[in-house]
Every structure is written in C-alpha cells, then in structure tokens.
Design a protein around this motif. Structure first.
Motif, short mmCIF file in Angstrom:
data_model
loop_
_atom_site.label_atom_id
_atom_site.label_comp_id
_atom_site.label_asym_id
_atom_site.label_seq_id
_atom_site.Cartn_x
_atom_site.Cartn_y
_atom_site.Cartn_z
N GLN A 115 0.83 -1.19 0.00
CA GLN A 115 0.00 0.00 0.00
C GLN A 115 0.87 1.25 0.00
O GLN A 115 1.92 1.29 0.61
CB GLN A 115 -0.91 0.02 1.23
N LYS A 116 0.41 2.24 -0.71
CA LYS A 116 1.12 3.51 -0.73
C LYS A 116 0.83 4.25 0.57
O LYS A 116 -0.30 4.35 0.99
CB LYS A 116 0.67 4.35 -1.92
N THR A 117 1.89 4.76 1.17
CA THR A 117 1.72 5.48 2.42
C THR A 117 2.37 6.84 2.32
O THR A 117 3.24 7.09 1.48
CB THR A 117 2.34 4.70 3.59
N TRP A 118 1.93 7.73 3.19
CA TRP A 118 2.54 9.06 3.30
C TRP A 118 2.58 9.41 4.76
O TRP A 118 1.57 9.50 5.43
CB TRP A 118 1.72 10.10 2.54
N PRO A 122 -2.26 5.33 6.01
CA PRO A 122 -2.60 4.37 4.96
C PRO A 122 -3.00 5.09 3.68
O PRO A 122 -3.15 6.30 3.63
CB PRO A 122 -3.80 3.61 5.56
N ASP A 123 -3.17 4.31 2.61
CA ASP A 123 -3.57 4.91 1.35
C ASP A 123 -5.04 5.32 1.41
O ASP A 123 -5.76 5.04 2.37
CB ASP A 123 -3.30 3.95 0.19
N GLN A 124 -5.49 6.00 0.36
CA GLN A 124 -6.82 6.59 0.38
C GLN A 124 -7.91 5.53 0.43
O GLN A 124 -8.93 5.72 1.11
CB GLN A 124 -7.01 7.48 -0.85
N ARG A 125 -7.70 4.41 -0.25
CA ARG A 125 -8.72 3.36 -0.23
C ARG A 125 -8.92 2.83 1.18
O ARG A 125 -10.05 2.62 1.63
CB ARG A 125 -8.31 2.22 -1.17
N ARG A 126 -7.83 2.61 1.91
CA ARG A 126 -7.94 2.13 3.28
C ARG A 126 -8.60 3.19 4.18
O ARG A 126 -9.42 2.86 5.04
CB ARG A 126 -6.55 1.80 3.82
N LEU A 268 -6.87 12.26 4.77
CA LEU A 268 -7.40 12.39 3.41
C LEU A 268 -6.94 13.69 2.76
O LEU A 268 -6.61 13.73 1.57
CB LEU A 268 -8.92 12.31 3.43
N LEU A 271 -3.17 13.37 1.86
CA LEU A 271 -2.94 12.50 0.71
C LEU A 271 -3.47 13.12 -0.58
O LEU A 271 -2.86 12.96 -1.65
CB LEU A 271 -3.61 11.14 0.94
#
Length: 361
Positions: A115-118, A122-126, A268, A271
C-alpha cells in the motif's frame, strides 16, 4: 482506534429496549439507577451464561465483572486467551532431525502489492474504508439533543474542561479522553443526570473508556484511579455507576468518536493535496493533528454542539483550518463534505457555533 475490535457488534439503541425493573418508571434517573444497582459477586461466585461471556470482553467488565480463566487456559501478552500446550514429548523431537538445506536456489515468491503510504498514513482506499466503518458506528449509536436547564449547561462545560485540564499521570491517550467525552455526551442527552452527579459520571466515563481503549496491563487499579480523579467517591460507588452507565448504553460503548473522524479527514487532505504539508507548522502533520485535537476537545465542552454528530464537528474543525491555511480551499472542502455526507446548511450552522466556542480557547 486501538481497541475498537474488542466488542462484539450489538443492536442499535433504537432496536434495543431499555430493561425495566418491576415498579420502576421508564424515566428513572441515572443516579437512582446507580443506587439500586447491585454489585456483582466475587469472581469465584460469578455464574453467567456463555452468551454473555462471549459478548463482552474481559477488559470491559474488569472490576465490575471479572471472569476467572479456566485452569486449562493462560493469558497472552495482549490480554487475549490462548490454549496452554499439552504436556508431553517435544513435537520437534518426534518429527526427527530436520532435513539438510537444499542446494537449489530459492524460488522467488510472487510480489506482494504494497500500500502507498505518506507520513505513516494508509492509502486513500484504506482511509475511505475506515471512514465508512466509523460512519456506520456513529449512525447506529448517535443521538443528538440539546440541554435545557441552564445550571446543567454550565456544569457540563465545567466538568468537561476539568477533565481536559487534569494532569494525565496515567499517560492515557487522547483517543481515550475523546471516547470518554463521547460516552458522557451520549448519556447527558438521553438520561436524566442531576448536577451533583456530573463529576462522578464524568470520571466513570473516563474509566470505562480506559477499559475499552487502553492495554489491560496499563489500566490503573480502581483505588489509584479514585485517588487522582475522584477522591470523594468509594470504589463501590464507581462500580455501581459503571454498571448503570453500561445498562443505559446497552453495553455498547464504542461509537465513532470525533477524534476518529478528525484523524481520517486530516489524512485524506494530506494524501489528496500534498502541498498542504508545506503550510503546516514545522511541516509536521503529527503536530498539526495534536493542535486540531485540542481545538476539537475544547469544542466538545460546548453544550450547543451536542446537536451535531461527531463527524460533522470534526469536519468543521478541519475545514476551518483549511480556510486559514489555503486561499483556494473550495475543492478540498467540497470533497470532504461529499465524503462525510454532510449538507452545506448543517455545516454552516455548526461552523458558526464552533467559531464561538474556539474564541474562548
């Protein structure tokens, strides 16, 4: 949301009728109920059905109802129960010597999607899945309302601000304090609470929140808790109040709290619009969330804001900060309103009250 999974799903407040005792009126106050609430027997005399023991975690019933572990079970590090291995020969010895290592090169496994993280988020989907889950909990349990008595309104503000300013010697997380405020807010809009009981209900809400949210080994003993937060009460008084609150809330404590929504909305925004990070104090999202958390919990002391959901309150805190940081904030605000499912009119009404409340911070 560290311990949100501790409770089995319960029916909503609209689907569960409050229990009545013969000869008692349905509008019985919380104090009257706490006085007649019998304390549970000693742990070795507890005899509850398997359904009850399965429905409620031991952490939630600690000091009020404690289930002794059977001798064939042992406690794990995080408080769960795991089977004790049976006595007998070592299974490794029964299998014999381990085979020699293969000289063939290892076969590479299929690549896993990461998963892409920043910044640890977590990513936007999560995040959208977390948001949907929190909205479901909130829709099931939230009951809005307004306080009518002037003395209760002022006392409500005083006890909430006291709870936020008291020294946190047990190192409870801000999530725990926010859950305690959510429990207290749910009670005060649905149950008759006399002014002299507000302090007792407040610290009892905090104790219940610690049982839900903190690790079991970090929950202080009731005598230590009373020594710091409520020296005027006895352990039995707090235990009776715990049972009365649990009964009034149908043993379902973990609503989607305003801090849950604040964290999700903030992630959110970060991201979706990474340049917001450059506008934050010290370019640190964690410090920024901590500052917004103080604003949020100060607003929860305003009795006029009890008419709004926690998700709406958190959304207003975020959008006010976006208006301060970004001159062109229409797009992110519109996106958050859509994701939060909040109308413009409701958002504007809540925003005006939040501005008034933050003026006293």
């Amino acid at each position: 949301m560290a311990s949100g999974g501790r409770h089995a799903p319960q029916n909503s407040a609209s689907e569960v009728r409050p229990s009545r005792c013969p000869g008692k009126s349905s509008d019985e106050s919380l104090g009257e109920m706490a006085l007649r609430c019998p304390l549970p027997p000693r742990p070795w005399n507890v005899s509850l059905s398997a359904a009850i023991q399965k429905s409620f975690s031991e952490a939630c019933l600690r000091d009020a109802l404690r289930f002794p572990a059977p001798p064939s079970w042992t406690r794990s590090v995080r408080g769960g129960m795991r089977a004790r291995p049976p006595a007998g020969p070592d299974p490794a010895a029964a299998r014999g010597p381990s085979p020699a290592p293969s000289t063939q090169p290892p076969v590479p496994s299929a690549p896993r999607l990461m998963q892409k993280t920043w910044g640890g988020f977590p990513d936007q989907r999560r995040l959208l899945a977390y948001l949907t889950q929190a909205q479901g909990r909130e829709a099931r349990l939230w009951r809005g309302g307004q306080l009518q008595q002037a003395e209760i309104c002022e006392a409500f503000r005083e006890v909430v601000l006291w709870l936020l300013r008291v020294e946190n010697i047990f190192d409870f997380s801000q999530t725990t304090f926010n859950l305690a405020l959510s429990i207290f807010s749910r009670l005060i809009v649905s149950v008759k609470i006399k002014k002299h009981l507000l302090h007792c209900v407040t610290i009892t809400s905090l104790r219940l929140a610690t049982k839900v949210n903190e690790e079991e080994e970090l929950i202080p003993r009731i005598k230590d808790f009373i020594k710091h937060y409520g020296s005027g009460y006895s352990p039995n008084e707090l235990l009776r109040m715990e049972l009365a609150i649990l009964d009034k809330l149908h043993w379902d404590l973990y609503i989607g709290t305003p801090l849950d929504f604040l964290s999700i909305f903030h992630a959110l925004v970060v991201l979706g619009w990474p340049h917001v990070k450059e506008l934050m104090p010290q370019r640190n999202p964690s410090l920024h969330v901590a500052s917004l958390t103080r604003q949020l919990q100060h607003c929860m002391a305003g009795h006029q804001l009890l008419q709004f959901k926690g998700s709406t309150l958190a959304l207003v805190i975020i959008t006010l900060e976006l208006e301060r940081l970004m001159p062109d904030c229409c797009t992110p605000i519109s996106d958050l309103l859509k994701k939060a499912q909040v109308g413009i009119r409701q958002w504007n009404r809540c925003k005006e009250l939040v501005k008034e409340q933050l003026a006293s911070l």
